[in-house]
Design a protein around this motif. Structure first.
Motif, PDB file in Angstrom:
ATOM      1  N   VAL A 202       8.750 -36.208  83.640  1.00  0.00           N
ATOM      2  CA  VAL A 202       8.160 -34.980  84.162  1.00  0.00           C
ATOM      3  C   VAL A 202       7.783 -35.096  85.636  1.00  0.00           C
ATOM      4  O   VAL A 202       7.444 -34.100  86.280  1.00  0.00           O
ATOM      5  N   LEU A 226       6.815 -27.815  86.290  1.00  0.00           N
ATOM      6  CA  LEU A 226       5.933 -28.791  85.657  1.00  0.00           C
ATOM      7  C   LEU A 226       4.713 -29.121  86.511  1.00  0.00           C
ATOM      8  O   LEU A 226       3.920 -29.999  86.149  1.00  0.00           O
ATOM      9  N   TYR A 231       0.702 -34.558  86.731  1.00  0.00           N
ATOM     10  CA  TYR A 231       1.741 -35.582  86.652  1.00  0.00           C
ATOM     11  C   TYR A 231       1.945 -36.306  87.984  1.00  0.00           C
ATOM     12  O   TYR A 231       2.146 -37.534  88.009  1.00  0.00           O
TER      13      TYR A 231
END
Length: 290
Positions: A202, A226, A231
């Motif tokens: 991701v 995303l 992340y």
């Protein structure tokens, strides 16, 4: 200042022997020339466009005070306006073409103005960057689920796809495919994916090999759909922690100062700004009417 205080060479090993200690004396500020010189020494000129660079050092009484590398453009370490002017004068006399200059903001601006005077080229500010150095690494909270994983050969197509998306996002003009990969600035970096619990990548972050005790995190990328889930912070912490564990004394990265999200993220996890950077493009002077 005498122009001949600048010593120019195409001999990579000789330049490293004479200027290497100077570059390693301030590894965070000298991150770009250190990694470029290491790549030239390790992979040769074929990995950097196929033509030899022009390397220069400003030396007096056996002591190096500044360096430059002219490859695709001109990369400079920190200079006073007087020293920037002397270098511009010498390069103009020697007939060098400069597509752009990259340096800390004050140096790049001083050189761009000097190049306008000596070469008649019009400078245009293309990029501004902020250089950060890691202080105390602080993992983000809340921490997203998942884990970091080193990118392997089986991930090459996925990695190149994300690199293409990254270069498009930041406006880099570069071909990234199996045939061109070895000649890109990404080829000798180490990459880590952040994966969700089911093994889906991701986000990613790259890092340079350690040189002079310094590792640079570059690039950091999360696909647009995303973003906002933590992340990028998680994968940046992952590669930063790995750099420290491997013995790095300086971990650095560049960020776009116009992007408040990334700048806030890097500061939250422990990075502190140490310098502003600038890149000026040069338009050639118009020919005189005949």
């Amino acid at each position: 200042m005498r122009p001949d205080d600048w010593h120019l060479t195409e001999d990579i090993d000789d330049f490293h022997a004479r200027a290497g200690d100077f570059l390693r004396s301030r590894p965070a500020l000298h991150t770009t020339p250190l990694t470029l010189l290491e790549r030239l020494r390790t992979h040769g000129v074929d990995a950097c466009g196929g033509r030899p660079p022009v390397l220069g050092r400003l030396e007096r009484a056996g002591e190096v005070h500044a360096t430059f590398c002219l490859l695709r453009g001109l990369s400079l370490t920190r200079l006073t306006p007087e020293r920037a002017d002397a270098l511009a004068a010498q390069l103009a006399v020697l007939g060098h073409a400069l597509p752009y200059v990259s340096a800390d903001h004050a140096t790049a601006t001083a050189f761009a103005e000097a190049w306008r005077r000596h070469a008649g080229a019009t400078p245009t500010l293309r990029d501004r960057l902020r250089l950060y150095r890691l202080g105390t690494l602080t993992p983000p909270a809340p921490h997203p689920e998942g884990r970091g994983r080193l990118v392997g050969e089986r991930d090459r197509e996925h990695l190149m796809h994300w690199i293409r998306e990254f270069t498009t996002d930041v406006g880099e003009t570069v071909t990234v495919d199996a045939g061109s990969w070895a000649g890109t600035r990404f080829a000798d970096k180490h990459f880590t994916f952040w994966e969700t619990r089911d093994g889906t990548p991701v986000s990613m972050a790259g890092s340079t090999s350690r040189v002079g005790g310094m590792v640079r995190v570059d690039p950091v990328y999360t696909p647009a759909h995303l973003r906002g889930r933590g992340y990028a912070g998680a994968v940046t912490v992952e590669v930063s922690r790995a750099a420290l564990a491997a013995g790095a004394t300086d971990v650095v990265l560049y960020a776009d100062p116009a992007n408040p999200t990334s700048n806030a993220l890097y500061q939250r996890i422990g990075y502190r700004p140490i310098a502003d950077w600038a890149v000026y493009d040069f338009a050639p002077s118009a020919p005189e009417a005949g």
